[in-house]
Write an enzyme that holds these catalytic residues in place. Structure first.
Site, PDB file in Angstrom:
ATOM      1  N   LEU A 236       0.803  -1.222   0.000  1.00 55.99           N
ATOM      2  CA  LEU A 236       0.000   0.000   0.000  1.00 55.99           C
ATOM      3  C   LEU A 236       0.836   1.274   0.000  1.00 55.99           C
ATOM      4  O   LEU A 236       0.423   2.290   0.554  1.00 55.99           O
ATOM      5  CB  LEU A 236      -0.969  -0.011   1.199  1.00 55.99           C
ATOM      6  CG  LEU A 236      -1.947  -1.177   1.206  1.00 55.99           C
ATOM      7  CD1 LEU A 236      -2.911  -1.076   2.371  1.00 55.99           C
ATOM      8  CD2 LEU A 236      -2.717  -1.266  -0.107  1.00 55.99           C
TER       9      LEU A 236
ATOM     10  N   LEU B 236       3.538   3.760  -2.544  1.00 56.93           N
ATOM     11  CA  LEU B 236       4.064   3.967  -3.882  1.00 56.93           C
ATOM     12  C   LEU B 236       5.527   3.519  -3.906  1.00 56.93           C
ATOM     13  O   LEU B 236       6.290   3.865  -2.998  1.00 56.93           O
ATOM     14  CB  LEU B 236       3.984   5.465  -4.183  1.00 56.93           C
ATOM     15  CG  LEU B 236       3.735   5.901  -5.614  1.00 56.93           C
ATOM     16  CD1 LEU B 236       2.522   5.184  -6.198  1.00 56.93           C
ATOM     17  CD2 LEU B 236       3.512   7.418  -5.643  1.00 56.93           C
TER      18      LEU B 236
ATOM     19  N   ASN C  54       2.424  -6.103 -10.343  1.00 54.86           N
ATOM     20  CA  ASN C  54       1.452  -5.773  -9.296  1.00 54.86           C
ATOM     21  C   ASN C  54       0.164  -6.546  -9.549  1.00 54.86           C
ATOM     22  O   ASN C  54      -0.171  -6.857 -10.689  1.00 54.86           O
ATOM     23  CB  ASN C  54       1.150  -4.261  -9.335  1.00 54.86           C
ATOM     24  CG  ASN C  54       0.188  -3.826  -8.240  1.00 54.86           C
ATOM     25  OD1 ASN C  54       0.319  -4.224  -7.084  1.00 54.86           O
ATOM     26  ND2 ASN C  54      -0.794  -3.018  -8.587  1.00 54.86           N
TER      27      ASN C  54
ATOM     28  N   HIS D   1      -3.936  -6.149  -8.922  1.00 57.42           N
ATOM     29  CA  HIS D   1      -4.936  -5.136  -8.569  1.00 57.42           C
ATOM     30  C   HIS D   1      -6.311  -5.807  -8.537  1.00 57.42           C
ATOM     31  O   HIS D   1      -6.652  -6.552  -9.459  1.00 57.42           O
ATOM     32  CB  HIS D   1      -4.912  -3.997  -9.598  1.00 57.42           C
ATOM     33  CG  HIS D   1      -5.843  -2.888  -9.238  1.00 57.42           C
ATOM     34  ND1 HIS D   1      -5.554  -1.958  -8.259  1.00 57.42           N
ATOM     35  CD2 HIS D   1      -7.082  -2.574  -9.696  1.00 57.42           C
ATOM     36  CE1 HIS D   1      -6.556  -1.113  -8.143  1.00 57.42           C
ATOM     37  NE2 HIS D   1      -7.499  -1.468  -9.005  1.00 57.42           N
TER      38      HIS D   1
ATOM     39  N   GLU E 290      -7.432 -13.566  -7.724  1.00 57.19           N
ATOM     40  CA  GLU E 290      -6.056 -13.035  -7.624  1.00 57.19           C
ATOM     41  C   GLU E 290      -5.076 -14.165  -7.326  1.00 57.19           C
ATOM     42  O   GLU E 290      -3.967 -14.197  -7.860  1.00 57.19           O
ATOM     43  CB  GLU E 290      -5.963 -11.996  -6.504  1.00 57.19           C
ATOM     44  CG  GLU E 290      -6.712 -10.715  -6.766  1.00 57.19           C
ATOM     45  CD  GLU E 290      -6.638  -9.761  -5.585  1.00 57.19           C
ATOM     46  OE1 GLU E 290      -5.536  -9.548  -5.061  1.00 57.19           O
ATOM     47  OE2 GLU E 290      -7.683  -9.236  -5.185  1.00 57.19           O
TER      48      GLU E 290
END
Ligand code: GRF
Length: 226
Positions: free
Chosen positions: A95, A97, A112, A114, A184
């Site tokens: 969480l 950047l 990543n 999402h 996921e």
């Protein structure tokens, strides 16, 4: 993918802030004798992240990024990725950047996951519960999960794999998140393996190129349908 000299396997560093179920899916997929991929370290910005406990339980080095400011933690992240000899970086519910210097250094080697079908419901503020709340508020009938390369813009990197999940009447953010999360867990290991083994590569024009026979990808897609 060229691998570091320390091992003949592709060395993966996982960055995670949460419970680490995606990390677990990677461990379950790759920690076998014949795997070409290995999770070598788990880095987190949160000392209480379940991902760190899962790392420990599986004999993987787990580190909470030291430092009290984001800048200190970013510097530590850079150093730790180098120290663990990471060939590939996976953001599994991270969480924060990732600093642009690291994104540049690992171009084509940073992935990543999402919890929506990008480019919908991505970008700033679209993380965790906010994603599924936005999906429900907007009245979307289909959402899903996306595995993508990370580049300079948040959630905008080239898409590697996606899979849809229907939104059902009566869904809550939690019920929807649980169905998306199950997808996921299947998508992320597949995408990581494809990148690690060079089956998919990031091109200079920001497209993904699938190399070799498409059969393996088709097999995966058919397995998702069953
Ligand atoms: C997942 O939904 C992931 O897509 C999002 O954060 C969640 C992490 O879950 N970015 P877990 O920590 O892997 O259980």
């Amino acid at each position: 993918m060229a691998v570091s000299e320390e091992s003949s396997r592709v060395r993966v560093a996982v960055l995670a802030s949460g419970s680490g179920t995606n990390l677990q899916a990677l461990i379950d997929r790759f920690h076998t004798a014949e795997s070409e991929v290995e999770v070598v370290c788990v880095l987190s910005n949160r000392p209480d992240a379940g991902a760190l406990r899962r790392a420990e339980a599986n004999g993987i080095r787990g580190v909470c990024l030291p430092g009290s400011s984001p800048e200190e933690q970013d510097a530590a992240l850079d150093e730790l990725l180098g120290a663990c000899g990471a060939d590939l970086v996976v953001l599994a519910g991270y969480l924060r950047l990732v600093p642009p210097s690291i994104v540049r250094e690992y171009r084509g080697r940073i992935v990543n996951i999402h919890p929506a079908l990008l480019p919908a419901f991505g970008g700033a503020g679209m993380y965790g519960r906010h994603v599924q709340e936005a999906v429900l508020q907007r009245g979307a009938r289909v959402t899903g999960a996306t595995a993508h390369f990370v580049d300079a813009e948040y959630d905008q990197g080239p898409i590697i794999l996606q899979w849809p999940v229907p939104v059902l009447d009566g869904d809550t953010p939690e019920s929807l998140a649980a169905r998306v999360l199950a997808v996921e867990h299947r998508l992320l290991p597949e995408a990581v393996e494809a990148v690690a083994t060079g089956r998919v590569t990031l091109q200079p024009d920001r497209t993904c190129r699938w190399n070799g026979p498409r059969a393996q990808l088709n097999t995966f897609i058919l397995s998702m349908e069953s």
